[in-house]
Design an enzyme around this catalytic site. Structure first.
Site, short mmCIF file in Angstrom:
data_model
loop_
_atom_site.label_atom_id
_atom_site.label_comp_id
_atom_site.label_asym_id
_atom_site.label_seq_id
_atom_site.Cartn_x
_atom_site.Cartn_y
_atom_site.Cartn_z
N GLY A 200 33.88 17.69 85.87
CA GLY A 200 33.43 16.68 84.93
C GLY A 200 33.46 15.26 85.47
N ARG B 94 21.72 36.13 77.55
CA ARG B 94 21.46 34.71 77.80
C ARG B 94 20.87 34.06 76.57
NH1 ARG B 94 21.35 31.91 82.14
NH2 ARG B 94 21.43 33.73 83.49
N ARG C 46 24.83 26.91 84.45
CA ARG C 46 24.10 28.00 83.80
C ARG C 46 22.61 27.67 83.84
NH1 ARG C 46 25.71 32.77 81.80
NH2 ARG C 46 24.31 32.51 80.06
N ILE C 47 21.79 28.71 83.97
CA ILE C 47 20.34 28.54 83.84
C ILE C 47 20.01 28.64 82.35
CG2 ILE C 47 18.08 29.46 84.46
CD1 ILE C 47 19.65 28.47 86.84
N LEU C 48 19.26 27.68 81.83
CA LEU C 48 18.93 27.68 80.41
C LEU C 48 17.55 28.31 80.19
CD1 LEU C 48 20.29 24.12 79.78
CD2 LEU C 48 21.19 26.23 78.74
N ASN D 148 19.23 16.88 84.38
CA ASN D 148 20.21 17.53 85.24
C ASN D 148 20.37 16.71 86.51
OD1 ASN D 148 21.95 19.69 86.18
ND2 ASN D 148 20.30 20.26 87.59
N HIS E 283 21.32 17.18 90.58
CA HIS E 283 21.47 18.18 91.64
C HIS E 283 21.92 17.45 92.91
CE1 HIS E 283 20.76 21.89 93.83
NE2 HIS E 283 20.12 21.18 94.74
N ASP F 240 16.07 23.61 89.09
CA ASP F 240 15.98 22.47 90.04
C ASP F 240 14.53 22.11 90.36
OD1 ASP F 240 18.77 23.87 91.86
OD2 ASP F 240 18.71 22.54 90.11
N GLU G 101 26.03 10.24 92.91
CA GLU G 101 25.70 10.90 91.64
C GLU G 101 26.20 10.04 90.48
OE1 GLU G 101 26.73 15.04 91.27
OE2 GLU G 101 26.79 15.24 93.44
C1 GRF Z 1 28.24 17.93 91.25
O1 GRF Z 1 28.04 17.93 92.65
C2 GRF Z 1 26.90 18.09 90.57
O2 GRF Z 1 25.83 17.61 91.35
C3 GRF Z 1 26.79 19.57 90.44
O3 GRF Z 1 28.08 19.98 90.07
C4 GRF Z 1 29.01 19.19 90.85
C5 GRF Z 1 30.25 18.92 90.05
O4 GRF Z 1 29.95 17.99 89.05
N1 GRF Z 1 25.78 19.93 89.49
P1 GRF Z 1 31.11 17.40 88.09
O5 GRF Z 1 32.17 16.78 88.98
O6 GRF Z 1 31.65 18.59 87.31
O7 GRF Z 1 30.40 16.39 87.23
#
Ligand code: GRF
Length: 203
Positions: A11, A64, A90-92, A106, A108, A144, A173
């Protein structure tokens, strides 16, 4: 802009979003933090900031679609107008994406379309790239793949591994995600086919 933030792990992106809101750099309100993983440390961050949080464990659902339906209902009930995937693993399903009319973002940890998929940090380090980075994009029914909002580039070195490069990417990020969400909150993101135009840029 009322947003639901979905997590699965540490997080740190959630934390960056919280800090941006508290510093008045992001005109958003987190209506709920939802994790599919009951042990996600991000839940502790939500509690520390007195944010509503919920665990919806995908292991509790037979399909799912069933999981996604409960997730969508929880998000709608929270009053969120946008869904922010922040380390959500998770893939939505397409029905979920269309339920939120393309207001799903999202992040990535690679310069898409390169190095899509899991462990992108390690993929980049092992490939021996000289430039690595991260991408915020709208989520569509493929993984993605949606229209790109913003990207950041970091240097990569021969002695990098997934962790060292991942840490360098993570710092960026935490800069580009709040920026992307702020543009969304300001109604400045116009999707034109594959492209995203940031209206009134630089104002
Ligand atoms: C991050 O590298 C993000 O790009 C990927 O999950 C990793 C952990 O993210 N999707 P966080 O620290 O849980 O926000």
């Amino acid at each position: 802009l009322p947003i639901a933030v979905l997590i699965s792990g540490s997080g740190t992106n959630l934390d960056a979003i919280i800090r941006a809101i508290e510093a008045k750099r992001l005109d958003a309100r987190i209506t709920v933090v939802i994790s599919n993983n009951p042990d996600a440390y991000g839940l502790e961050r939500a509690k520390a900031h007195c944010l509503p949080y919920q665990v919806i464990d995908h292991g509790d659902y037979a399909s799912r679609e069933a999981f996604d339906a409960v997730l969508a209902e929880a998000i709608r009930e929270s009053g969120a107008k946008a869904v922010i995937l922040a380390g959500f693993m998770r893939i939505l399903s397409p029905s979920f994406i269309s339920a939120f009319s393309g207001n799903v973002l999202n992040i990535h940890p690679a310069i898409l379309p390169s190095f899509a998929g899991a462990n992108a940090q390690r993929q980049q380090a092992d490939f021996g790239v000289r430039l690595a980075g991260c991408t915020v994009h709208f989520v569509d029914e493929k993984m993605d793949n949606g229209p790109i909002v913003i990207q950041a580039v970091v240097p990569a070195y021969p002695d990098d591994n997934g962790d060292t490069l991942g840490q360098r990417i993570l710092e960026y990020e935490h800069r580009i995600y709040p920026q992307a969400i702020q543009w969304l909150a300001q109604g400045r993101l116009k999707i034109q086919g594959r492209k995203v135009v940031v209206a009134n840029a630089g104002k």
